[in-house]
Design a protein around this motif. Structure first.
Motif, PDB file in Angstrom:
ATOM      1  N   UNK A  14       0.823  -1.208   0.000  1.00 18.00           N
ATOM      2  CA  UNK A  14       0.000   0.000   0.000  1.00 18.00           C
ATOM      3  C   UNK A  14       0.856   1.256   0.000  1.00 18.00           C
ATOM      4  N   UNK A  15       1.865   1.286   0.838  1.00 22.83           N
ATOM      5  CA  UNK A  15       2.753   2.445   0.914  1.00 22.83           C
ATOM      6  C   UNK A  15       3.495   2.637  -0.402  1.00 22.83           C
ATOM      7  N   UNK A  16       3.958   1.521  -1.009  1.00 16.32           N
ATOM      8  CA  UNK A  16       4.704   1.605  -2.267  1.00 16.32           C
ATOM      9  C   UNK A  16       3.819   2.173  -3.380  1.00 16.32           C
ATOM     10  N   UNK A  17       2.600   1.657  -3.487  1.00 18.87           N
ATOM     11  CA  UNK A  17       1.695   2.110  -4.541  1.00 18.87           C
ATOM     12  C   UNK A  17       1.290   3.568  -4.334  1.00 18.87           C
ATOM     13  N   UNK A  18       1.061   3.935  -3.085  1.00 15.71           N
ATOM     14  CA  UNK A  18       0.696   5.319  -2.797  1.00 15.71           C
ATOM     15  C   UNK A  18       1.831   6.276  -3.156  1.00 15.71           C
ATOM     16  N   UNK A  19       3.044   5.901  -2.784  1.00 12.44           N
ATOM     17  CA  UNK A  19       4.211   6.729  -3.098  1.00 12.44           C
ATOM     18  C   UNK A  19       4.396   6.869  -4.604  1.00 12.44           C
ATOM     19  N   UNK A  20       4.212   5.755  -5.320  1.00 13.18           N
ATOM     20  CA  UNK A  20       4.349   5.786  -6.774  1.00 13.18           C
ATOM     21  C   UNK A  20       3.283   6.687  -7.404  1.00 13.18           C
ATOM     22  N   UNK A  21       2.073   6.588  -6.904  1.00  9.41           N
ATOM     23  CA  UNK A  21       0.985   7.430  -7.402  1.00  9.41           C
ATOM     24  C   UNK A  21       1.300   8.909  -7.194  1.00  9.41           C
ATOM     25  N   UNK A  22       1.795   9.251  -6.027  1.00  8.97           N
ATOM     26  CA  UNK A  22       2.102  10.642  -5.728  1.00  8.97           C
ATOM     27  C   UNK A  22       3.230  11.170  -6.608  1.00  8.97           C
ATOM     28  N   UNK A  23       4.215  10.328  -6.879  1.00  9.16           N
ATOM     29  CA  UNK A  23       5.320  10.740  -7.752  1.00  9.16           C
ATOM     30  C   UNK A  23       4.820  11.024  -9.159  1.00  9.16           C
ATOM     31  N   UNK A  24       3.939  10.161  -9.651  1.00 12.55           N
ATOM     32  CA  UNK A  24       3.427  10.319 -11.011  1.00 12.55           C
ATOM     33  C   UNK A  24       2.442  11.484 -11.129  1.00 12.55           C
ATOM     34  N   UNK A  25       1.825  11.854 -10.037  1.00 11.15           N
ATOM     35  CA  UNK A  25       0.863  12.968 -10.078  1.00 11.15           C
ATOM     36  C   UNK A  25       1.548  14.316 -10.132  1.00 11.15           C
ATOM     37  N   UNK A  26       2.848  14.317  -9.889  1.00 13.44           N
ATOM     38  CA  UNK A  26       3.640  15.549  -9.915  1.00 13.44           C
ATOM     39  C   UNK A  26       3.013  16.602  -8.999  1.00 13.44           C
ATOM     40  N   UNK A  27       2.792  17.793  -9.513  1.00 15.23           N
ATOM     41  CA  UNK A  27       2.267  18.839  -8.641  1.00 15.23           C
ATOM     42  C   UNK A  27       0.799  19.122  -8.840  1.00 15.23           C
TER      43      UNK A  27
END
Length: 394
Positions: A14-27
């Motif tokens: 869950x933490x990995x997927x959330x972090x990846x999502x946030x990185x891809x969402x940029x700003x």
């Protein structure tokens, strides 16, 4: 036999997927839905630490937790505009400091879908004055009415009436900017609850109204819109939930007689032959004279309506045909009103219909696929749409 495998995401996943999502969402701004009925606090959700760094970008947030105490933390949601709250607890020992005005300076839309008593909201300074949309899907009561007095900028309001809704003590709350109002009367609501609310709220700008009744036997009562200053209603949606009886049909028709400006009408659930006849334009019955759109596509198929399909034809034709014989235009405070004479077997020639006549109708599936010539003529004259598939009414 096919085998089904249940996949359980670990905290690490869950933490990995959330972090990846946030990185891809940029700003970019974020819309989040956080659901965990086992967690007592947001901190207990494994991915929350990763999400917390993105809080300044949150624009929409839906939270579903066991108790609102889970929302207790010191973040500032500077960009949050739309907040939805779910909770299953009815305890009054909750902490709502997440919703203090200073922590949600951009909040404009608030929806509550919880069992939290309204008196709990007195514990914190919520940003009522800055809200433009408020929807309460729990149980509206006197405490809720007190908060509406602070919500002077509301344009969109939705409330649910349950057992807690009794008399409001005669107080009148004026909401000058509300143009859309959605109100639901639960099965447990006191008789005439809808009437009571419209005696309490003054809504001079109301143009769109949705009334929903929970399924129950007996007679339902409709509000007097003129008491609340609702004189310019143009869009009306009624989810009947009514017992199919003469009293309910006559009450609904009497209510529609008080909404002469309605141009868009949507009706769900059962319709009686008496109601269809009452909705037909005649020289002596001018109910809803400016109706442009009629939607009864989600209505049940009932035996009497099947046997009296020509009655439906009469009603639809009366809404778009201007006959050469018996036409009489009258000027009213709401505009031009047209008298129409109808005959199921008549061959009276037709003339061009006025702009105030109905342009579109949405009908149930069982009616949409009729093959007789009269129905084909109707489909060729105005726009006819097929409604959703509904089970036959017992």
């Amino acid at each position: 036999m096919a085998r089904h495998r249940t996949v359980i995401a670990t905290a690490v996943d869950t933490v990995y997927r959330t972090t990846l999502f946030l990185e891809r969402s940029k700003g970019y701004p974020l819309s989040l839905a956080i659901t965990n009925w086992n967690a007592h606090t947001l901190i207990a959700i494994p991915a929350f630490a990763a999400l917390e760094v993105s809080i300044p970008r949150w624009k929409f947030l839906s939270i579903a937790l066991r108790t609102l105490s889970a929302f207790s933390h010191g973040n500032i949601f500077s960009s949050l505009e739309h907040l939805v709250i779910y909770s299953t607890r009815t305890t009054s020992n909750v902490n709502l400091d997440l919703f203090e005005a200073k922590k949600v300076p951009s909040l404009r839309v608030l929806e509550t879908r919880s069992s939290i008593p309204w008196r709990v909201f007195h514990q914190v300074s919520l940003p009522w004055s800055q809200l433009t949309t408020f929807r309460d899907f729990s149980a509206f009561d006197q405490d809720g009415l007190d908060f509406l007095q602070q919500s002077t900028n509301l344009t969109d309001l939705g409330v649910t009436l349950g057992e807690a809704c009794r008399s409001f003590g005669g107080a009148v709350v004026r909401l000058p900017n509300v143009f859309r109002f959605e109100i639901t009367e639960d099965a447990g609501a006191a008789p005439r609850s809808l009437e009571e609310v419209f005696k309490t709220l003054e809504l001079p700008s109301l143009s769109e109204l949705s009334l929903s009744f929970s399924f129950k036997d007996g007679v339902n009562f409709f509000p007097d819109l003129f008491v609340g200053g609702c004189k310019r209603l143009v869009k009306l949606h009624i989810n009947l939930g009514l017992a199919l009886n003469a009293d309910n049909s006559s009450n609904l028709l009497r209510f529609l007689s008080c909404t002469p400006c309605v141009q868009d009408l949507c009706l769900d659930d059962r319709l009686s032959v008496e109601f269809i006849v009452g909705l037909t334009l005649t020289p002596v019955s001018k109910r809803l004279p400016h109706l442009h759109i009629l939607d009864f596509g989600a209505c049940y198929r009932t035996v009497d309506l099947i046997d009296d399909t020509p009655v439906i034809y009469d009603m639809i034709e009366s809404r778009y045909l201007q006959l050469e014989e018996g036409v009489k235009a009258e000027d009213t405070q709401f505009g031009s009103m047209v008298d129409v004479t109808m005959s199921s077997s008549s061959s009276i020639s037709r003339v061009e219909r006025p702009s105030s006549c109905m342009e579109r109708v949405r009908v149930p599936r069982w009616l949409f696929f009729k093959e007789d010539q009269r129905w084909k003529d109707i489909c060729g004259a105005i726009k006819v749409e097929c409604g959703i598939v509904m089970k036959d009414a017992k």
